[in-house]
Design an enzyme around this catalytic site. Structure first.
Site, mmCIF file in Angstrom:
data_model
loop_
_atom_site.group_PDB
_atom_site.id
_atom_site.type_symbol
_atom_site.label_atom_id
_atom_site.label_comp_id
_atom_site.label_asym_id
_atom_site.label_seq_id
_atom_site.Cartn_x
_atom_site.Cartn_y
_atom_site.Cartn_z
ATOM 1 N N CYS A 31 0.830 -1.206 0.000
ATOM 2 C CA CYS A 31 0.000 0.000 0.000
ATOM 3 C C CYS A 31 0.861 1.252 0.000
ATOM 4 C CB CYS A 31 -0.936 -0.008 1.197
ATOM 5 S SG CYS A 31 -0.067 -0.110 2.754
ATOM 6 N N TYR A 170 -5.617 -12.235 -5.885
ATOM 7 C CA TYR A 170 -4.938 -11.986 -4.607
ATOM 8 C C TYR A 170 -5.809 -12.377 -3.428
ATOM 9 C CZ TYR A 170 -2.069 -9.180 -1.328
ATOM 10 O OH TYR A 170 -1.253 -8.745 -0.317
ATOM 11 N N HIS A 173 -3.631 -11.395 3.116
ATOM 12 C CA HIS A 173 -4.269 -10.527 4.120
ATOM 13 C C HIS A 173 -5.750 -10.835 4.328
ATOM 14 C CE1 HIS A 173 -0.675 -8.224 2.834
ATOM 15 N NE2 HIS A 173 -0.524 -8.256 4.120
ATOM 16 N N ASP A 266 3.071 -9.963 9.447
ATOM 17 C CA ASP A 266 3.514 -9.989 8.048
ATOM 18 C C ASP A 266 4.516 -8.852 7.840
ATOM 19 O OD1 ASP A 266 3.760 -10.269 5.298
ATOM 20 O OD2 ASP A 266 1.980 -9.075 4.895
#
Ligand code: ADP
Ligand code: SF4
Length: 697
Positions: A31, A170, A173, A266
């Site tokens: 991000c 994806y 997360h 992570d």
């Protein structure tokens, strides 16, 4: 120095489906806070990494459906042709430097607040989101499943048209595909729930559809948290089982650990996670696939990277933070410029800025996020128009060091960086000594190497300059970077006044610098550390003192212990860590008086309470060390008569801020020192929405 042949392996090309990566350095999706709002900034930011040698650069989350929106968290959306045009800018930037462009196509599922679109979140089952407990999603009907899959295919085709080489389905997360896969989110009793095969069905079908649509032209990548390290995902064995099921549909496995709620595991902060920490889990993915694998783990050491590839664990070295801290890491390894690598310190300020600030920034790399709007390049510096002057920088903290380096690179005749202490680093002489923050010393280490290399920069330590010393130094330009200190009277944001009895000249009242630099030892055994800031300093001092045998209570007037650390993903782990070390924690408590042996306070409801304490460490607020600057400024004639043409101040001396901002401030002044008025930042390019037609529909 030529490259170490052991690192040659990192520069081998790797084939992924129909595409070839020119080397093994891969910038995984991360991000930025640019999202769809700042496409120019986004394109330049990724393009810089492509120029720096990353063989692939990927977007942040690019949401495929209207109900996948995370607003108010800024993200990229891929909904229509305007998005396509904007994202094509990034592909062009990547291709300009022979890198591949990847897009993180995804859907937030239960976590998507969709506050802008005003539609409900959708998920495999109606279970409140563990990311935002206030979001209770709609259970997806078969039509919803088909609609989201169609959105994915539409976005994938558009991504191909925009120029993307790598297209993600994806599920990292704990986004929608993983929500289907994980029993934590998926309680369905139809063909999409129950057995692993059923839970994998949504992801497998979407992969099949996307592959059918674009698989000949683009590489298909999957990101999967192979081990959630908590409830919100799958455990390693099931992660590996899924990889076996989907392997025939995937060209590149991008693997990591954690989940949206355990993101801290992570994007692990250096305080808790060493370099390469994810290998413990992602190092086992090879058992399930022969396809290319990319993994992450804040890797900055090329020896370690080469070892990982040689071991066969991964084919590609993935990076988010190391590529933010140094977009030119691959080229520096390639050219053997090892000392030039600006290593990430694992502070997670980049995440805090991308998620909570306006957009990404970095402690180590002042140019991160400024590539487009300020036109800054991390490795290129123009000769200053006034480079024939001599510059004196007073104070070698983060701001002063950075400023002197940039001035040196801009070709100034002579730059003198002078500090009163025997060592450079300013506040960074002691912050890395706090428990867990050792990696932060890289802020000084990288700058020390730069300063040594610059022939036009001289570092002078052990010399405290007063006003006369500055005026008569012989420099035409003077930059004051004298920093800040912690208040010794206990003033906080809450009262703006000193606390009765708070006086750091007394033996039982201490400031952070007294503890860390002056060796002042708390009398007695019981210590209260009082925090009005909420970041790392109070927690660090509490842990240090507890480690030295004191009975420590960390007390804050804030609602929570170290709330700023929540923004850097350290908060929950830190509070647990302090608890495990026997440190008491009290939030919402306001100190009103300090005496030897006790402190008076009020609790969050205003009830009086008393704490037994032999000493109090005050971490309440910092104050700028601005006296030298103000005295110099007060007598402009005296400056001019000694030949000083201009006087500036930077960093904490202006206002106490986080290290990233002090460094940025020093960098900014040096970049703009030949502007008309360098004291005021030049306007930056803004990305604004302008309607295509003056007429409203
Ligand atoms: P910043 O974060 O803004 O860089 P720091 O507090 O880390 O600020 O560093 C300020 C540095 O300035 C310290 O190393 C301090 O020793 C030095 N300093 C402060 N006053 C003087 C002075 N009068 N002469 C020389 N050095 C000074
Ligand atoms: Fe690394 Fe900190 Fe920069 Fe993020 S902000 S890239 S963690 S140095």
């Amino acid at each position: 120095m030529p490259r170490d042949p052991r690192h040659d392996i990192l520069f081998e090309p790797v084939r992924i489906g129909p595409k070839t990566l020119r080397n093994r350095f891969y910038q995984v999706p991360h991000c930025t806070g640019f999202g769809s709002e700042k496409p120019g900034s986004h394109a330049r930011f990724r393009g810089m990494k492509a120029e720096g040698g990353w063989a692939a650069v990927c977007t942040e989350e690019a949401l495929v459906s209207v109900d996948s929106d995370f607003w108010p968290v800024v993200s990229t959306r891929f909904w229509d042709d305007d998005d396509l045009r904007n994202l094509a800018l990034m592909c062009d930037e990547a291709h300009r430097f022979d890198s591949l462009a990847g897009i993180e196509l995804t859907h937030g599922g239960a976590h998507a607040r969709a506050r802008e679109a005003r539609v409900p979140a959708v998920a495999p089952s109606q279970l409140a989101s563990d990311y935002d407990h206030f979001v209770v999603p709609k259970t997806m009907e078969p039509d919803d499943i088909r609609r989201v899959q169609a959105d994915w295919v539409r976005a994938a085709k558009a991504a191909r048209e925009a120029g993307f080489d790598i297209v993600y389905v994806y599920g990292g997360h704990s986004y929608l595909p993983l929500q289907f896969l994980s029993p934590f989110y998926n309680r369905r009793t139809d063909a999409y729930g129950g057995s692993l095969e059923n839970r994998a069905r949504f992801w497998l079908e979407t992969l099949e559809l996307v592959r059918e649509a674009i698989g000949e032209d683009c590489a298909i990548a999957v990101r999967l948290c192979v081990e959630a390290l908590g409830p919100a995902g799958v455990e390693l064995e099931e992660g590996l089982a899924y990889i076996r099921l989907a392997d025939h549909l995937v060209d590149l496995w991008d693997v990591n650990v954690g989940s949206i709620t355990d993101w801290s595991k992570d994007s692990g902060a250096s305080r808790f996670f060493p370099e390469g920490y994810q290998l413990e889990w992602t190092g086992r993915v090879r058992e399930a696939t022969a396809k290319p694998i990319v993994g992450v783990g804040r890797l900055t050491n090329p020896d370690r990277m080469a070892e990982i590839v040689r071991s066969g664990a991964w084919d590609l070295i993935g990076a988010a933070r190391p590529s933010i801290s140094d977009p030119f890491l691959p080229s520096k390894v390639e050219e053997g410029l090892y000392g030039e690598i600006r290593e990430c310190i694992g502070c997670n300020i980049c995440i805090s800025k991308a998620e909570w600030g306006s957009h990404i920034g970095c402690t180590q790399n002042a140019t991160a996020g400024e590539e487009y709007r300020r036109g800054w390049h991390p490795e290129r510096f123009e000769r200053a128009e006034n480079a024939d002057r001599d510059v004196l920088v007073v104070g070698a903290g983060p701001a002063g060091m950075e400023c002197a380096i940039v001035l040196g690179k801009r070709g100034f005749r002579r730059v003198h960086l002078v500090d009163a202490e025997a060592e450079i680093g300013g506040c960074m002489r002691w912050i890395p000594e706090l428990p867990g923050l050792g990696e932060w010393a890289r802020v000084v280490n990288w700058r020390r190497i730069q300063l040594e290399k610059l022939r036009n920069v001289e570092v002078i330590v052990g010399e405290r300059l007063d006003t006369d010393g500055v005026r008569t130094y012989g420099a035409e330009l003077v930059v004051v970077a004298t920093g800040a200190h912690w208040a010794g009277d206990g003033r906080t944001y809450l009262t703006h006044d000193p606390i009765a009895g708070a006086d750091a000249s007394l033996p039982h009242v201490l400031t952070p610098e007294q503890v860390m630099l002056e060796g002042k030892v708390p009398p007695g055994k019981r210590v209260v550390v009082y925090d009005g800031e909420g970041y790392f300093t109070a927690a660090g001092l509490a842990e240090k003192l507890a480690g030295e045998g004191f009975a420590v209570e960390l007390v804050t007037c804030l609602d929570k212990i170290a709330p700023v650390c929540d923004e850097t993903l350290e908060g929950p782990l830190l509070r647990q860590h302090l608890h495990d070390r026997g440190i008491g924690q009290r939030a919402g408590v306001v100190l009103s008086g300090i005496e030897p042996g006790r402190v008076a306070a009020t609790d969050e409801f205003g009830e009086a309470l008393e704490l037994e304490a032999d000493a109090v460490v005050l971490v309440t607020q910092r104050l700028s060390d601005e006296a030298l600057y103000l005295e110099l400024r007060a007598d402009e004639d005296a400056l001019r008569s000694e030949g000083v043409e201009a006087l500036y101040r930077i960093g904490d001396c202006v206002a106490p801020r986080i290290v990233a901002e002090a460094i940025f401030d020093g960098h900014r002044l040096a970049r703009e020192i030949d502007a008309e008025n360098p004291a005021v930042p030049l306007p930056y390019r803004r990305e604004r929405i302008s309607l295509e037609s003056a007429a409203l529909p």
